[in-house]
Design a protein around this motif. Structure first.
Motif, PDB file in Angstrom:
ATOM      1  N   GLY A   1     -10.564   9.152 -10.050  1.00  0.00           N
ATOM      2  CA  GLY A   1      -9.331   8.632  -9.474  1.00  0.00           C
ATOM      3  C   GLY A   1      -9.128   9.129  -8.049  1.00  0.00           C
ATOM      4  N   CYS A   2      -9.386  10.414  -7.844  1.00  0.00           N
ATOM      5  CA  CYS A   2      -9.229  10.966  -6.496  1.00  0.00           C
ATOM      6  C   CYS A   2     -10.265  10.397  -5.531  1.00  0.00           C
ATOM      7  N   ALA A   3     -11.479  10.117  -6.013  1.00  0.00           N
ATOM      8  CA  ALA A   3     -12.492   9.488  -5.155  1.00  0.00           C
ATOM      9  C   ALA A   3     -12.001   8.122  -4.687  1.00  0.00           C
ATOM     10  N   ILE A   4     -11.372   7.390  -5.590  1.00  0.00           N
ATOM     11  CA  ILE A   4     -10.780   6.103  -5.210  1.00  0.00           C
ATOM     12  C   ILE A   4      -9.647   6.328  -4.215  1.00  0.00           C
ATOM     13  N   HIS A   5      -8.792   7.312  -4.512  1.00  0.00           N
ATOM     14  CA  HIS A   5      -7.645   7.597  -3.637  1.00  0.00           C
ATOM     15  C   HIS A   5      -8.101   7.871  -2.201  1.00  0.00           C
ATOM     16  N   THR A   6      -9.234   8.543  -2.032  1.00  0.00           N
ATOM     17  CA  THR A   6      -9.715   8.853  -0.678  1.00  0.00           C
ATOM     18  C   THR A   6     -10.024   7.597   0.134  1.00  0.00           C
ATOM     19  N   ARG A   7     -10.203   6.479  -0.546  1.00  0.00           N
ATOM     20  CA  ARG A   7     -10.543   5.227   0.139  1.00  0.00           C
ATOM     21  C   ARG A   7      -9.341   4.304   0.326  1.00  0.00           C
ATOM     22  N   LEU A   8      -8.174   4.733  -0.137  1.00  0.00           N
ATOM     23  CA  LEU A   8      -6.980   3.901   0.000  1.00  0.00           C
ATOM     24  C   LEU A   8      -6.354   4.087   1.378  1.00  0.00           C
ATOM     25  N   GLN A   9      -5.359   3.269   1.651  1.00  0.00           N
ATOM     26  CA  GLN A   9      -4.617   3.364   2.904  1.00  0.00           C
ATOM     27  C   GLN A   9      -3.229   3.923   2.609  1.00  0.00           C
ATOM     28  N   ALA A  10      -2.579   4.439   3.627  1.00  0.00           N
ATOM     29  CA  ALA A  10      -1.191   4.863   3.475  1.00  0.00           C
ATOM     30  C   ALA A  10      -0.407   3.694   2.891  1.00  0.00           C
ATOM     31  N   GLY A  11       0.484   3.983   1.959  1.00  0.00           N
ATOM     32  CA  GLY A  11       1.263   2.943   1.295  1.00  0.00           C
ATOM     33  C   GLY A  11       0.694   2.538  -0.047  1.00  0.00           C
TER      34      GLY A  11
ATOM     35  N   SER B   1     -17.168   6.234 -16.169  1.00  0.00           N
ATOM     36  CA  SER B   1     -16.815   5.211 -15.193  1.00  0.00           C
ATOM     37  C   SER B   1     -15.366   4.827 -15.441  1.00  0.00           C
ATOM     38  N   THR B   2     -14.736   4.297 -14.420  1.00  0.00           N
ATOM     39  CA  THR B   2     -13.332   3.922 -14.534  1.00  0.00           C
ATOM     40  C   THR B   2     -13.047   2.679 -13.724  1.00  0.00           C
ATOM     41  N   THR B   3     -12.017   1.995 -14.135  1.00  0.00           N
ATOM     42  CA  THR B   3     -11.404   0.935 -13.350  1.00  0.00           C
ATOM     43  C   THR B   3      -9.974   1.373 -13.110  1.00  0.00           C
ATOM     44  N   CYS B   4      -9.549   1.338 -11.865  1.00  0.00           N
ATOM     45  CA  CYS B   4      -8.178   1.693 -11.511  1.00  0.00           C
ATOM     46  C   CYS B   4      -7.480   0.494 -10.883  1.00  0.00           C
ATOM     47  N   MET B   5      -6.178   0.409 -11.126  1.00  0.00           N
ATOM     48  CA  MET B   5      -5.366  -0.620 -10.496  1.00  0.00           C
ATOM     49  C   MET B   5      -4.796  -0.018  -9.199  1.00  0.00           C
ATOM     50  N   ILE B   6      -4.874  -0.780  -8.129  1.00  0.00           N
ATOM     51  CA  ILE B   6      -4.325  -0.349  -6.842  1.00  0.00           C
ATOM     52  C   ILE B   6      -2.847  -0.714  -6.817  1.00  0.00           C
ATOM     53  N   LEU B   7      -2.023   0.271  -6.468  1.00  0.00           N
ATOM     54  CA  LEU B   7      -0.577   0.090  -6.423  1.00  0.00           C
ATOM     55  C   LEU B   7      -0.101   0.109  -4.976  1.00  0.00           C
ATOM     56  N   GLY B   8       1.009  -0.562  -4.713  1.00  0.00           N
ATOM     57  CA  GLY B   8       1.613  -0.518  -3.384  1.00  0.00           C
ATOM     58  C   GLY B   8       0.967  -1.491  -2.424  1.00  0.00           C
ATOM     59  N   THR B   9       1.414  -1.383  -1.194  1.00  0.00           N
ATOM     60  CA  THR B   9       0.942  -2.253  -0.124  1.00  0.00           C
ATOM     61  C   THR B   9       0.510  -1.389   1.045  1.00  0.00           C
ATOM     62  N   PRO B  10      -0.661  -1.660   1.612  1.00  0.00           N
ATOM     63  CA  PRO B  10      -1.087  -0.865   2.777  1.00  0.00           C
ATOM     64  C   PRO B  10      -0.056  -0.954   3.890  1.00  0.00           C
ATOM     65  N   ARG B  11       0.173   0.185   4.515  1.00  0.00           N
ATOM     66  CA  ARG B  11       1.104   0.228   5.654  1.00  0.00           C
ATOM     67  C   ARG B  11       0.330  -0.040   6.936  1.00  0.00           C
ATOM     68  N   THR B  12       0.908  -0.849   7.798  1.00  0.00           N
ATOM     69  CA  THR B  12       0.284  -1.091   9.096  1.00  0.00           C
ATOM     70  C   THR B  12       0.868  -0.096  10.088  1.00  0.00           C
ATOM     71  N   PRO B  13       0.036   0.408  10.992  1.00  0.00           N
ATOM     72  CA  PRO B  13       0.534   1.395  11.961  1.00  0.00           C
ATOM     73  C   PRO B  13       1.563   0.838  12.898  1.00  0.00           C
TER      74      PRO B  13
END
Length: 181
Positions: free
Chosen positions: A104-114, A169-181
């Motif tokens: 989960g944290c490996a996935i989190h490292t690839r997400l964007q703010a938001g 192995s895992t499948t995670c659902m992405i939550l939220g919306t990426p924030r634009t700078p």
């Protein structure tokens, strides 16, 4: 580093763990809004520097973050009798928790703010039992795919001799919306 003899690698792992434990703040939580407002590197670096609270699950299960980067996360723990099931070996939930966390944290490292994530499914294959004499183990998660709505990761749990204890192995659902700078 795997080329070091196991006893030297264990000593190195223990030194890395001790150094990280000295930096970590006490356990605590942030809200989803607080976490997702940060870029993943800010969030994990903040935990690693002791500027943000360390997740309570690490205290409960006695494991800590060791290394992270884009698409990679490694936790380390040393199973002992506190983690035993009635049959005298470490409960499979210990390995499952470390693997779920690193992937989960490996996935989190690839997400964007938001953005955040939650586990949709977790698949584990146990190779051998953990016990109190196993010594430190590392759970290494690698993001395989991060899309708009789902992400996939793989993980493995191993010791300083390179013995494999479980894969996942895992499948995670992405939550939220990426924030634009």
């Amino acid at each position: 580093m795997q080329s070091l003899p196991p006893q030297e690698l264990i000593a190195l792992w223990q030194a890395q763990e001790q150094a990280m434990r000295a930096r970590l703040a006490g356990p605590g939580t942030l809200t989803f809004a607080q976490v997702s407002a940060l870029a993943p590197s800010e969030f994990f670096d903040g935990i690693g520097k002791g500027e943000l609270p360390s997740p309570p699950i690490g205290t409960l299960m006695d494991f800590i973050p060791i290394e992270w980067g884009p698409g990679l996360f490694i936790f380390q723990g040393t199973p002992d009798e506190r983690h035993y099931n009635p049959l005298g070996s470490v409960h499979g939930g210990y390995a499952a928790t470390l693997l779920d966390s690193c992937m989960g944290c490996a996935i989190h490292t690839r997400l964007q703010a938001g953005q955040g994530y939650t586990t949709l499914d977790l698949r584990i294959s146990y190779v051998r039992a953990l016990n109190a004499s196993t010594g430190p183990v590392r759970a290494e998660g690698k993001a395989v795919h991060v899309g708009r709505s789902t992400a996939l990761a793989e993980g493995r749990l191993y010791d300083a001799e390179g013995k494999l204890y479980a894969t996942a192995s895992t499948t995670c659902m992405i939550l939220g919306t990426p924030r634009t700078p």
